[in-house]
Structures are given as structure tokens and as C-alpha cells.
Design a protein around this motif. Structure first.
Motif, PDB file in Angstrom:
ATOM      1  N   ALA A  79      35.173  23.310  76.842  1.00  0.00           N
ATOM      2  CA  ALA A  79      35.025  21.942  77.361  1.00  0.00           C
ATOM      3  C   ALA A  79      36.385  21.264  77.456  1.00  0.00           C
ATOM      4  O   ALA A  79      37.244  21.453  76.601  1.00  0.00           O
ATOM      5  N   SER A  80      36.569  20.467  78.488  1.00  0.00           N
ATOM      6  CA  SER A  80      37.811  19.712  78.633  1.00  0.00           C
ATOM      7  C   SER A  80      37.492  18.231  78.772  1.00  0.00           C
ATOM      8  O   SER A  80      36.366  17.857  79.128  1.00  0.00           O
ATOM      9  N   MET A  81      38.470  17.405  78.497  1.00  0.00           N
ATOM     10  CA  MET A  81      38.266  15.967  78.641  1.00  0.00           C
ATOM     11  C   MET A  81      37.994  15.608  80.096  1.00  0.00           C
ATOM     12  O   MET A  81      37.246  14.675  80.397  1.00  0.00           O
ATOM     13  N   GLY A  82      38.569  16.374  81.028  1.00  0.00           N
ATOM     14  CA  GLY A  82      38.287  16.141  82.440  1.00  0.00           C
ATOM     15  C   GLY A  82      36.846  16.428  82.779  1.00  0.00           C
ATOM     16  O   GLY A  82      36.192  15.666  83.505  1.00  0.00           O
ATOM     17  N   ASP A  83      36.307  17.541  82.243  1.00  0.00           N
ATOM     18  CA  ASP A  83      34.898  17.872  82.445  1.00  0.00           C
ATOM     19  C   ASP A  83      34.002  16.754  81.906  1.00  0.00           C
ATOM     20  O   ASP A  83      33.023  16.359  82.544  1.00  0.00           O
ATOM     21  N   ILE A  84      34.341  16.280  80.725  1.00  0.00           N
ATOM     22  CA  ILE A  84      33.526  15.248  80.075  1.00  0.00           C
ATOM     23  C   ILE A  84      33.589  13.946  80.851  1.00  0.00           C
ATOM     24  O   ILE A  84      32.579  13.255  81.041  1.00  0.00           O
ATOM     25  N   ALA A  85      34.779  13.595  81.338  1.00  0.00           N
ATOM     26  CA  ALA A  85      34.921  12.368  82.127  1.00  0.00           C
ATOM     27  C   ALA A  85      34.043  12.427  83.375  1.00  0.00           C
ATOM     28  O   ALA A  85      33.351  11.455  83.719  1.00  0.00           O
ATOM     29  N   ARG A  86      34.037  13.571  84.050  1.00  0.00           N
ATOM     30  CA  ARG A  86      33.215  13.710  85.253  1.00  0.00           C
ATOM     31  C   ARG A  86      31.727  13.629  84.919  1.00  0.00           C
ATOM     32  O   ARG A  86      30.956  12.972  85.624  1.00  0.00           O
TER      33      ARG A  86
ATOM     34  N   GLU B  70      27.640   0.257  75.256  1.00  0.00           N
ATOM     35  CA  GLU B  70      26.942   0.966  76.322  1.00  0.00           C
ATOM     36  C   GLU B  70      27.839   2.020  76.967  1.00  0.00           C
ATOM     37  O   GLU B  70      27.394   3.132  77.277  1.00  0.00           O
ATOM     38  N   LYS B  71      29.093   1.692  77.148  1.00  0.00           N
ATOM     39  CA  LYS B  71      30.027   2.654  77.729  1.00  0.00           C
ATOM     40  C   LYS B  71      30.232   3.827  76.773  1.00  0.00           C
ATOM     41  O   LYS B  71      30.339   4.982  77.197  1.00  0.00           O
ATOM     42  N   ARG B  72      30.281   3.535  75.480  1.00  0.00           N
ATOM     43  CA  ARG B  72      30.443   4.605  74.494  1.00  0.00           C
ATOM     44  C   ARG B  72      29.251   5.554  74.533  1.00  0.00           C
ATOM     45  O   ARG B  72      29.406   6.776  74.475  1.00  0.00           O
ATOM     46  N   ARG B  73      28.050   4.997  74.633  1.00  0.00           N
ATOM     47  CA  ARG B  73      26.854   5.836  74.741  1.00  0.00           C
ATOM     48  C   ARG B  73      26.898   6.694  75.995  1.00  0.00           C
ATOM     49  O   ARG B  73      26.484   7.855  75.990  1.00  0.00           O
ATOM     50  N   GLN B  74      27.396   6.110  77.082  1.00  0.00           N
ATOM     51  CA  GLN B  74      27.514   6.837  78.344  1.00  0.00           C
ATOM     52  C   GLN B  74      28.453   8.035  78.193  1.00  0.00           C
ATOM     53  O   GLN B  74      28.163   9.137  78.669  1.00  0.00           O
ATOM     54  N   ILE B  75      29.568   7.820  77.512  1.00  0.00           N
ATOM     55  CA  ILE B  75      30.532   8.902  77.289  1.00  0.00           C
ATOM     56  C   ILE B  75      29.933   9.978  76.403  1.00  0.00           C
ATOM     57  O   ILE B  75      30.060  11.182  76.669  1.00  0.00           O
ATOM     58  N   LEU B  76      29.265   9.577  75.334  1.00  0.00           N
ATOM     59  CA  LEU B  76      28.659  10.553  74.427  1.00  0.00           C
ATOM     60  C   LEU B  76      27.584  11.373  75.131  1.00  0.00           C
ATOM     61  O   LEU B  76      27.430  12.574  74.863  1.00  0.00           O
ATOM     62  N   SER B  77      26.849  10.748  76.041  1.00  0.00           N
ATOM     63  CA  SER B  77      25.826  11.476  76.793  1.00  0.00           C
ATOM     64  C   SER B  77      26.468  12.548  77.667  1.00  0.00           C
ATOM     65  O   SER B  77      25.989  13.690  77.728  1.00  0.00           O
ATOM     66  N   GLY B  78      27.542  12.193  78.347  1.00  0.00           N
ATOM     67  CA  GLY B  78      28.254  13.175  79.158  1.00  0.00           C
ATOM     68  C   GLY B  78      28.855  14.275  78.304  1.00  0.00           C
ATOM     69  O   GLY B  78      28.821  15.463  78.672  1.00  0.00           O
ATOM     70  N   ALA B  79      29.409  13.903  77.166  1.00  0.00           N
ATOM     71  CA  ALA B  79      30.013  14.891  76.258  1.00  0.00           C
ATOM     72  C   ALA B  79      28.960  15.858  75.748  1.00  0.00           C
ATOM     73  O   ALA B  79      29.207  17.076  75.650  1.00  0.00           O
ATOM     74  N   ARG B  80      27.789  15.360  75.420  1.00  0.00           N
ATOM     75  CA  ARG B  80      26.698  16.226  74.931  1.00  0.00           C
ATOM     76  C   ARG B  80      26.377  17.299  75.976  1.00  0.00           C
ATOM     77  O   ARG B  80      26.247  18.483  75.659  1.00  0.00           O
ATOM     78  N   GLU B  81      26.267  16.872  77.225  1.00  0.00           N
ATOM     79  CA  GLU B  81      25.956  17.800  78.310  1.00  0.00           C
ATOM     80  C   GLU B  81      27.019  18.894  78.435  1.00  0.00           C
ATOM     81  O   GLU B  81      26.699  20.085  78.546  1.00  0.00           O
TER      82      GLU B  81
END
Length: 223
Positions: free
Chosen positions: A47-54, A26-37
Motif C-alpha cells: 500500500a502507498s499513501m498515493g493509493d490511499i489518497a485516491r 468526518e474527513k478523518r473517517r473518510q481517510i480511514l475508510s479509504g485506507a481500510r480498502e
């Protein structure tokens, strides 16, 4: 679901996850959803890892528990989305009596998926990054086009066994059908020379693809 018919997508919570220690589906899906955005909004380079984390609502430390770096994260996103698209599209019933109708339905669904703005944007990013990061291109190719060919090949093999098709190389035939279905359609959109494609153009292209395919590979029967 058999091994042959299963897509290697993100496992459901009740499946055995193929993740390392400390990872949760579930956490992996959450990260992938943010990364997609973030990737769709800013592109790969910006894109940066900081942007994706936020965007994902997690810490940067959590990102690195799941993915080695931005390249690994983007490759995982591309792979997951391709696999999920293939799983939706290539639902083919070997018992379907109307072969032409089955191919027409697949051809239209395939085109609609390929022309989605998000898919076009993803393909452009893959093309732009694959020279520098060939792993991204390799994973996209395997999870997307090659997966579709494998799935369609299974259906075509069944139709060969039923005597409806006469094909020596089903993998090549599957690839040819998908290429014919997107001929004159995908490239203009992908390279920006056409903003939209009419439904009529899509239907006529798929109709020609099906007719040509069956003319070449339809079984000859002696009545």
C-alpha cells in the motif's frame, strides 16, 4: 457515558474532536475508510499513501495533515477498528441475572468478531509489521485485547460485588475467559490451517469456557 465505559473511537461530529488544527472528524473517517480498502486489498507493504489518497478521494497533502506517514495511518486504522469492535461486543449489563447466559453470549459474539475475514487479515498485517514498527503492535494490543479485558473486568467486578463470583484478580480472570473462548479456534484460522470453523465447534468451545470459568470462579454458597 462515563469515562470508564467510553471507548476512544473516532468522535462523532458533535463531539469535541481530539485533532489538531485543520482537522475534521468526518474527513478523518473518510481517510480511514479509504485506507481500510487499500490495506485489505494490498497489504501494508504494498500500500502507498498515493493509493490511499485516491481510494479516500483526497489529496496526498490532506493525508499528511491527519497522519504523519503510512505507519501512523495504519496504526490509527487498527486502533479505531479495535475500539469500535470492543464497543459493540462488550455491552454487558451488571444487572443481568443469568451470568452463564451473559458469558455465553459474549463468548459467541467475541468469536464471531475475531473470525471475520477483515479482522483476520488485519491481525496478520499487525503481526507482519510489529517487529519493524512496534508502535503498531502496541496500539493494537491496547485498543483490542487489553480493551476487551478492561471492559469484561468491569462486569466481573460487579458480579463479585453481587456475590456471584469469587475472583481475586478480575483482569486475569477476564483474560482467561477470552482465551478459553477462542482456544482451538482462532489460531488455526489465523495461521491458515483452517478456512472455516463450524458453528457447532464454536458453541461447544464457548460452553466449555463458561463451565470451566464458573467452576473455578463461581461463588461458593453455604445453603
Amino acid at each position: 457515558m462515563s469515562k470508564e465505559n467510553r471507548i476512544l473511537s473516532v468522535p462523532a461530529a458533535n463531539e469535541t474532536p481530539a485533532f489538531g488544527a485543520g482537522q475534521a472528524p468526518e474527513k478523518r473517517r473518510q481517510i480511514l475508510s479509504g485506507a481500510r480498502e487499500v490495506f485489505l486489498e494490498r497489504g501494508f507493504d504494498a500500500a502507498s499513501m498515493g493509493d490511499i489518497a485516491r481510494a479516500a478521494g483526497v489529496s496526498k497533502g490532506t493525508l499528511y495533515v491527519y497522519f504523519e506517514d503510512k505507519v501512523d495511518l495504519f496504526a490509527a486504522l487498527v486502533t479505531t477498528e479495535c475500539e469500535e469492535t470492543a464497543e459493540r461486543l462488550f455491552v454487558l449489563d451488571a444487572k443481568e441475572p443469568d451470568l452463564a447466559a451473559a458469558l455465553k453470549k459474549l463468548g459467541m459474539s467475541f468469536l464471531e468478531a475475531m473470525l471475520r475475514p477483515e479482522h483476520v487479515a488485519t491481525v496478520r498485517m499487525v503481526i507482519a509489521t510489529a517487529e519493524k514498527f512496534p508502535e503498531i503492535g502496541r496500539r493494537f494490543l491496547d485498543a483490542g485485547p487489553n480493551s476487551g479485558v478492561r471492559r469484561l473486568s468491569t462486569f466481573l467486578s460487579a458480579k463479585v460485588a453481587q456475590g456471584e463470583l469469587d475472583i481475586d484478580d478480575v483482569d486475569s480472570a477476564a483474560s482467561q475467559f477470552l482465551s478459553l473462548s477462542k482456544d482451538t479456534i482462532l489460531a488455526p484460522v489465523l495461521f491458515g490451517s483452517a478456512a472455516t470453523i463450524s458453528r457447532d465447534h464454536m458453541e461447544k468451545t464457548v460452553e466449555r469456557a463458561v463451565n470451566l470459568f464458573l467452576r473455578v470462579y463461581g461463588a461458593r454458597r453455604n445453603d
